[in-house]
Design an enzyme around this catalytic site. Sequence first.
Site, PDB file in Angstrom:
ATOM      1  N   THR A 271       1.675  -4.302   4.276  1.00 37.68           N
ATOM      2  CA  THR A 271       1.564  -4.608   5.705  1.00 37.68           C
ATOM      3  C   THR A 271       0.986  -5.992   5.995  1.00 37.68           C
ATOM      4  O   THR A 271       1.221  -6.549   7.065  1.00 37.68           O
ATOM      5  CB  THR A 271       0.688  -3.562   6.437  1.00 37.68           C
ATOM      6  OG1 THR A 271      -0.612  -3.560   5.838  1.00 37.68           O
ATOM      7  CG2 THR A 271       1.306  -2.187   6.381  1.00 37.68           C
ATOM      8  N   ASP A 272       0.211  -6.551   5.031  1.00 45.20           N
ATOM      9  CA  ASP A 272      -0.480  -7.823   5.326  1.00 45.20           C
ATOM     10  C   ASP A 272       0.491  -8.932   5.734  1.00 45.20           C
ATOM     11  O   ASP A 272       0.206  -9.714   6.629  1.00 45.20           O
ATOM     12  CB  ASP A 272      -1.298  -8.292   4.114  1.00 45.20           C
ATOM     13  CG  ASP A 272      -2.487  -7.380   3.840  1.00 45.20           C
ATOM     14  OD1 ASP A 272      -2.788  -6.521   4.696  1.00 45.20           O
ATOM     15  OD2 ASP A 272      -3.109  -7.528   2.771  1.00 45.20           O
TER      16      ASP A 272
ATOM     17  N   THR B 289       0.834  -1.215   0.000  1.00 46.37           N
ATOM     18  CA  THR B 289       0.000   0.000   0.000  1.00 46.37           C
ATOM     19  C   THR B 289       0.862   1.256   0.000  1.00 46.37           C
ATOM     20  O   THR B 289       0.493   2.268  -0.578  1.00 46.37           O
ATOM     21  CB  THR B 289      -0.918  -0.015   1.247  1.00 46.37           C
ATOM     22  OG1 THR B 289      -1.785  -1.133   1.135  1.00 46.37           O
ATOM     23  CG2 THR B 289      -1.741   1.250   1.373  1.00 46.37           C
TER      24      THR B 289
ATOM     25  N   SER C  10       1.809  -7.588  -0.564  1.00 43.45           N
ATOM     26  CA  SER C  10       2.725  -8.405   0.246  1.00 43.45           C
ATOM     27  C   SER C  10       2.362  -9.884   0.269  1.00 43.45           C
ATOM     28  O   SER C  10       3.234 -10.732   0.485  1.00 43.45           O
ATOM     29  CB  SER C  10       2.820  -7.870   1.672  1.00 43.45           C
ATOM     30  OG  SER C  10       1.586  -7.971   2.327  1.00 43.45           O
TER      31      SER C  10
END
Length: 360
Positions: free
Chosen positions: A126-127, A42, A89
Amino acid sequence: MTRRIWLLVPFILVVGGVSGQVQEDQLPEDLPHVRVVATGGTIAGRAQSAEAGAGYRSGSLPIEDLLVDLPGLDRMAEVSAEQFSNLPSTGVTPEQWLGLAQRVNTIFAEGVDGKAVDGVVVTHGTDALEETAYFLDLTVASDKPVVVVGAMRPPGTVSADGPINLIHAIQAAAADDSRGRGTLIVLNEEVHDARDATKTHTRSVQTFQSRSWGPLGRVGREGVTYHRRSEKRQGADLEFDVSTKSIEDLPRVDILYSYNGADGAGAQAFVDAGAAGLVIAGSGGGGTSRELGETLRELAEAGTWLVRTSRVGSGSAGSWGRGTFVGGDDLLAQKAHILLMVALMHTSEAEEIQRIFREY
Ligand code: ASP
């Protein structure tokens, strides 16, 4: 004089000269050299509009675009950058973990374009950020800081958090106090240990937490301040050399989530598909249904590695183990998954695997 030009030139090359157009005599001497390695997420997303919550494509913008116009950066560090990948990710593969670890080790060992590098920042979605961060934490054998950073809101939308997170990550990577702490995660003004931190909220910018132990420190206007230190082996103290490893050396390890009524079919299917080990995200302190437990015992006797963790999200599932049964302690299942893969890449001795789980 030569030194000052050396500081200025790469910044102009990389960032397109926008923030880099500082007068030479305004640059502090001997700024640390921070290398940014971009992987997507993101933080590099392309939004459909500037509205809050607008749709976007993760992993779209090049790193050069993200580094333009970051205020104050030119007084903080000499920054250069490279694009490793540009992906959401969850698209990052174990092969890319290995490639990234090898690249970061090379950056520290050889520098870039003949210049030593003092710290590395990895931009990431971030995932699955915590997985890449823990893989690097286990495989980058240097006391120089590696800081993994992401964002919850894409560039160009209202209150995008990427620019401030990136500034803070560079600040942390440039700080002397960050040395010897392994790989760090920086978001929302907090510095976390890669082993302990996890994403805890699907939307909030305050999403990364180290639930059992709290953040290592904070980063902001006042600089980088640490409050605690991890007791695990990190940095130059690591034993896992991945310089000559390839994807064939990384064994398959799967994760099994415990729930009432679960039988052993899932566990058996993973082993039939080639899993060398299973991480069990057990209920409470690591328990499973009786049927699943029976299958797991049989699989362990036949040589499958089993790591006990908890689906609760904080606290220990016990650190005791025997043979191919390993206590995952307070590691989350997705972290134990990585530690077992890395450990099995180096040994298949039960005592050694048990020791590794105690020390990392
Ligand atoms: N889906 C995005 C990713 O992990 C989410 C993010 O970066 O925050 O790539």
